[in-house]
Design a protein around this motif. Structure first.
Motif, short mmCIF file in Angstrom:
data_model
loop_
_atom_site.label_atom_id
_atom_site.label_comp_id
_atom_site.label_asym_id
_atom_site.label_seq_id
_atom_site.Cartn_x
_atom_site.Cartn_y
_atom_site.Cartn_z
N ALA A 62 0.84 -1.21 0.00
CA ALA A 62 0.00 0.00 0.00
C ALA A 62 0.87 1.26 0.00
O ALA A 62 0.61 2.23 -0.74
N ALA A 63 1.89 1.27 0.85
CA ALA A 63 2.79 2.43 0.86
C ALA A 63 3.54 2.56 -0.45
O ALA A 63 3.81 3.68 -0.92
N ALA A 64 3.86 1.44 -1.08
CA ALA A 64 4.54 1.49 -2.37
C ALA A 64 3.66 2.12 -3.43
O ALA A 64 4.12 2.89 -4.27
N LYS A 65 2.34 1.81 -3.38
CA LYS A 65 1.43 2.43 -4.34
C LYS A 65 1.36 3.94 -4.15
O LYS A 65 1.30 4.71 -5.11
N VAL A 66 1.34 4.36 -2.88
CA VAL A 66 1.32 5.81 -2.61
C VAL A 66 2.59 6.47 -3.14
O VAL A 66 2.56 7.55 -3.74
N ALA A 67 3.72 5.79 -2.94
CA ALA A 67 4.99 6.34 -3.44
C ALA A 67 5.00 6.41 -4.96
O ALA A 67 5.54 7.35 -5.56
N VAL A 68 4.39 5.43 -5.61
CA VAL A 68 4.31 5.47 -7.07
C VAL A 68 3.50 6.66 -7.53
O VAL A 68 3.85 7.34 -8.51
N GLN A 69 2.41 6.97 -6.83
CA GLN A 69 1.62 8.15 -7.18
C GLN A 69 2.45 9.44 -7.02
O GLN A 69 2.35 10.37 -7.82
N ARG A 70 3.29 9.46 -5.98
CA ARG A 70 4.15 10.64 -5.79
C ARG A 70 5.17 10.76 -6.92
O ARG A 70 5.46 11.86 -7.40
N VAL A 71 5.72 9.62 -7.33
CA VAL A 71 6.66 9.65 -8.45
C VAL A 71 5.97 10.17 -9.70
O VAL A 71 6.52 10.98 -10.46
N ARG A 72 4.75 9.70 -9.91
CA ARG A 72 4.01 10.17 -11.08
C ARG A 72 3.75 11.66 -11.00
O ARG A 72 3.90 12.39 -11.99
N ALA A 73 3.37 12.16 -9.82
CA ALA A 73 3.13 13.60 -9.67
C ALA A 73 4.40 14.41 -9.89
O ALA A 73 4.39 15.47 -10.53
N GLU A 74 5.50 13.87 -9.35
CA GLU A 74 6.78 14.57 -9.53
C GLU A 74 7.18 14.60 -11.00
O GLU A 74 7.67 15.61 -11.51
N THR A 75 6.97 13.49 -11.69
CA THR A 75 7.29 13.44 -13.12
C THR A 75 6.43 14.41 -13.91
O THR A 75 6.92 15.10 -14.81
N SER A 76 5.14 14.48 -13.57
CA SER A 76 4.25 15.41 -14.27
C SER A 76 4.68 16.85 -14.03
O SER A 76 4.66 17.68 -14.96
N ALA A 77 5.09 17.15 -12.80
CA ALA A 77 5.55 18.51 -12.52
C ALA A 77 6.80 18.86 -13.31
O ALA A 77 6.95 19.97 -13.84
N MET A 78 7.74 17.89 -13.41
CA MET A 78 8.95 18.14 -14.19
C MET A 78 8.62 18.35 -15.66
O MET A 78 9.16 19.26 -16.32
N LEU A 79 7.72 17.54 -16.21
CA LEU A 79 7.34 17.72 -17.61
C LEU A 79 6.69 19.07 -17.84
O LEU A 79 6.92 19.72 -18.87
N GLU A 80 5.88 19.51 -16.90
CA GLU A 80 5.23 20.81 -17.06
C GLU A 80 6.25 21.95 -17.03
O GLU A 80 6.15 22.90 -17.81
N GLU A 81 7.25 21.83 -16.16
CA GLU A 81 8.28 22.87 -16.13
C GLU A 81 9.11 22.85 -17.41
O GLU A 81 9.50 23.90 -17.92
N LEU A 82 9.37 21.67 -17.94
CA LEU A 82 10.10 21.60 -19.21
C LEU A 82 9.28 22.19 -20.34
O LEU A 82 9.82 22.87 -21.22
N ARG A 83 7.98 21.95 -20.35
CA ARG A 83 7.13 22.56 -21.37
C ARG A 83 7.16 24.08 -21.26
O ARG A 83 7.20 24.79 -22.27
N THR A 84 7.12 24.58 -20.03
CA THR A 84 7.19 26.03 -19.84
C THR A 84 8.49 26.59 -20.37
O THR A 84 8.52 27.65 -21.03
N LEU A 85 9.59 25.88 -20.11
CA LEU A 85 10.89 26.34 -20.61
C LEU A 85 10.91 26.34 -22.13
O LEU A 85 11.41 27.28 -22.75
N VAL A 86 10.35 25.30 -22.75
CA VAL A 86 10.32 25.26 -24.21
C VAL A 86 9.48 26.40 -24.76
O VAL A 86 9.83 27.02 -25.77
N ARG A 87 8.34 26.70 -24.11
CA ARG A 87 7.52 27.82 -24.57
C ARG A 87 8.29 29.13 -24.51
O ARG A 87 8.22 29.97 -25.42
N LEU A 88 9.03 29.32 -23.43
CA LEU A 88 9.80 30.56 -23.29
C LEU A 88 10.89 30.64 -24.36
O LEU A 88 11.15 31.71 -24.92
N LEU A 89 11.54 29.51 -24.65
CA LEU A 89 12.59 29.51 -25.66
C LEU A 89 12.03 29.76 -27.04
O LEU A 89 12.69 30.37 -27.89
N ARG A 90 10.82 29.29 -27.30
CA ARG A 90 10.20 29.54 -28.59
C ARG A 90 9.69 30.96 -28.72
O ARG A 90 9.35 31.42 -29.82
#
Length: 430
Positions: free
Chosen positions: A237-265
């Protein structure tokens, strides 16, 4: 012998050949004309005579010497001018002008190839030689001295000075054109250097942004995946919660990368997400706590009142500093307690501090998949570059009881403060 820039230093055959052809043709054409009127041609040598062949030899020699007029312009001018009195002494007489064609070409070339101040002595000598040759070939016996000297002087001016003046004009125009070309080339090189410097600055800025985004999120992901590996069998159960956190962290990183790409464009219609600012620091700390970092936030004074006095670039620098420090805690001191302080008590300087204690257990970088060697990263380098860009003052170094402290002082009245040196500590972790 220095030549004017752009002047070719090669042997040319066309011009000497043309000079020889003109002079010989003139000698051949004058003879029949004089023979038709013997009284008028008393001073013209007869074809086949020694004087006639001497004239042919002089003009041919002048043409041969002219082949080196660009390599040795002054020497060639003196030699071809010396052919005029030689031909006069040989008895060329009234057709002495045929030897002046080569002098015209040599005088013009000398002032085109070299500066007039260098060719002036050779020009003067050539004028004297031409005048003496004319005086010998066409004596004015019984005439006043001014008349006797006037004709040779006019001949010398017309044969030496006039083509030399034309050469000065042509040479000056050529030098001006070459100077403009060099100026354009220099401006082009300067523009290229500025473009390269601008590209280098942009590359450094992109590297800082990518490092800050990737280091912060990937460090948290690495820690959480390590925990998942231990929990997946004993606490699913705790592992599933940690997986959700990893997914949230990955989504946040992708969103920041998208923002950086928008600024560069540089596409304003796509930049819906605002650039990180000081107001986003509390959310940043909350995300770190959700990722397992023992982080707390302390606020001194009224930060919101000073945020408007801090420029957007300085706010981004402060945000990235906190982000990098939290990532460094995960990377170099996992499990250590960390405190983020927003200090707004000084109205002239907004201070951001991140202090962490020592890790509760020795760090095993190879097991965690991270490089925890001191000075092995670029985090502090990026922090320092951001601080320099915003005239902020960055301090960092170890704490007496273990741990690490980073403090960034951002001036709120930048126009009233001069840039200050930064305090660095060697061997810092990045």
């Amino acid at each position: 012998m220095p030549l004017r820039p752009g002047t070719p230093a090669r042997t040319e055959v066309a011009v000497p050949g043309a000079v020889c052809l003109v002079a010989v043709t003139a000698l051949l054409l004058l003879v029949p004309a004089v023979q038709a009127d013997p009284e008028a041609g008393a001073g013209v040598p007869q074809p086949g005579s020694a004087a006639w062949w001497s004239g042919i030899a002089v003009v041919v020699a002048q043409a041969l010497v002219l082949a080196r007029r660009r390599a040795h312009p002054r020497l060639v001018l003196g030699l071809v001018a010396a052919g005029v009195p030689v031909a006069a002494l040989a008895g060329l007489g009234e057709v002495i002008g045929t030897t002046s064609v080569a002098v015209l070409v040599a005088a013009y070339t000398a002032t085109v190839v070299e500066a007039v101040r260098r060719t002036a002595p050779a020009l003067g000598l050539a004028a004297v030689l031409v005048g003496v040759g004319t005086l010998i070939a066409q004596p004015a016996d019984g005439a006043p001295i001014l008349v006797q000297l006037g004709a040779p002087l006019a001949q010398a001016l017309g044969i030496v000075v006039l083509p030399a003046s034309a050469g000065v004009v042509v040479g000056s125009r050529r030098e001006a054109a070459q100077a403009r070309a060099r100026q354009v080339e220099a401006l082009s090189r300067e523009h290229g250097a500025r473009v390269e410097a601008a590209v280098a600055r942009e590359r450094a800025a992109m590297a800082r942004e990518l490092h800050d985004i990737a280091a912060h999120h990937l460090s948290g992901i690495a820690v959480m995946t390590g925990a998942i590996g231990r929990q997946i069998d004993v606490d699913p159960a705790a592992a599933k919660v940690a997986v959700q956190r990893v997914r949230a962290e990955t989504s946040a990183m992708l969103e920041e990368l998208r923002t950086l790409v928008r600024l560069l464009r540089d596409a304003p219609e796509d930049t819906e997400r605002p650039v990180e600012a000081l107001a986003a620091v509390p959310a940043l700390v909350e995300r770190a706590r959700a990722a397992g970092v023992d982080a707390t936030l302390t606020v001194l004074g009224s930060p919101a009142e000073q945020w408007g006095a801090v420029g957007p670039l300085a706010q981004l620098a402060a945000f990235r500093t906190v982000q990098e420090c939290l990532a460094n805690v995960v990377r170099h001191a996992p499990g250590a307690r960390c405190e983020v302080v927003l200090d707004a008590k000084d109205p002239a300087v907004f201070r951001v501090s991140v202090v962490n204690g020592p890790p509760p257990a020795p760090v095993a970088p190879l097991e965690a998949g991270l490089d925890a060697r001191p000075g092995g990263g670029l985090g502090l380098v990026g922090m320092q570059e951001r601080a320099d860009l915003t005239d902020a003052l960055l301090h960092y170094g170890p704490e007496p009881g273990g741990g690490w402290r980073v403090t960034l002082g951002v001036p709120t009245q930048r126009e009233a403060e001069a840039p200050r040196p930064s305090a660095r500590v060697d061997g810092a972790a990045g």
